[in-house]
Design a protein around this motif. Structure first.
Motif, PDB file in Angstrom:
ATOM      1  N   ASN A   5      43.244  11.731   6.695  1.00 15.81           N
ATOM      2  CA  ASN A   5      42.162  12.495   6.069  1.00 15.81           C
ATOM      3  C   ASN A   5      42.564  13.950   5.850  1.00 15.81           C
ATOM      4  N   GLN A   6      43.255  14.547   6.810  1.00 15.06           N
ATOM      5  CA  GLN A   6      43.706  15.933   6.655  1.00 15.06           C
ATOM      6  C   GLN A   6      44.715  16.060   5.515  1.00 15.06           C
ATOM      7  N   ASP A  55      44.007   7.949  11.430  1.00 13.62           N
ATOM      8  CA  ASP A  55      42.930   8.135  10.454  1.00 13.62           C
ATOM      9  C   ASP A  55      42.635   9.614  10.228  1.00 13.62           C
ATOM     10  N   GLU A  56      42.602  10.395  11.286  1.00 15.54           N
ATOM     11  CA  GLU A  56      42.335  11.826  11.166  1.00 15.54           C
ATOM     12  C   GLU A  56      43.453  12.526  10.404  1.00 15.54           C
ATOM     13  N   GLN A  65      42.757   6.152  15.692  1.00 20.96           N
ATOM     14  CA  GLN A  65      41.888   7.286  15.408  1.00 20.96           C
ATOM     15  C   GLN A  65      42.718   8.494  14.968  1.00 20.96           C
ATOM     16  N   LEU A  66      43.799   8.748  15.660  1.00 17.56           N
ATOM     17  CA  LEU A  66      44.670   9.873  15.318  1.00 17.56           C
ATOM     18  C   LEU A  66      45.254   9.698  13.921  1.00 17.56           C
TER      19      LEU A  66
END
Length: 112
Positions: free
Chosen positions: A94-95, A90-91, A87-88
């Motif tokens: 995206n950033q 992926d975030e 999850q980290l």
């Protein structure tokens, strides 16, 4: 010698009676539905049983809405570390993509 005073014991019993299945139809984590936790709500609201019940219901709803019991279970018994890392990542991706796209857009706009 009793653990709690008679007043406290009776108030805890009343909360358990009023909230019944709301308390019993969930994981029985002592830090969530144990006597000590219920007593903290009672003491925090000057033994106002109606207010304490209302706040306990809101507390449990917040836990449900935010999957706190699932997270607790995964931390203790599951493989949450792998899930958090994915999850980290992926975030962060995206950033980074968003920042790169912003720079490209601003450079294109400045050349026009």
């Amino acid at each position: 010698m009793n653990r709690w005073s008679e007043k406290e014991t009776n108030a805890i019993k009343e909360i358990r009676y009023r909230l019944g299945e709301i308390l019993t139809n969930r994981p029985q984590y002592p830090e969530v539905v144990g006597d000590r936790k219920l007593l903290r709500f009672l003491r925090g609201h000057n033994f106002d049983i109606d207010k304490s019940c209302d706040m306990i219901v809101k507390f449990l709803k917040w836990r449900d809405d935010n999957n706190v019991d699932l997270i607790r279970h995964e931390i203790l018994f599951g493989d949450i570390n792998r899930k958090i890392d994915k999850q980290l990542v992926d975030e962060l991706v995206n950033q980074i993509d968003s920042k790169i796209n912003s720079k490209i857009d601003s450079q294109l706009n400045s050349t026009i």
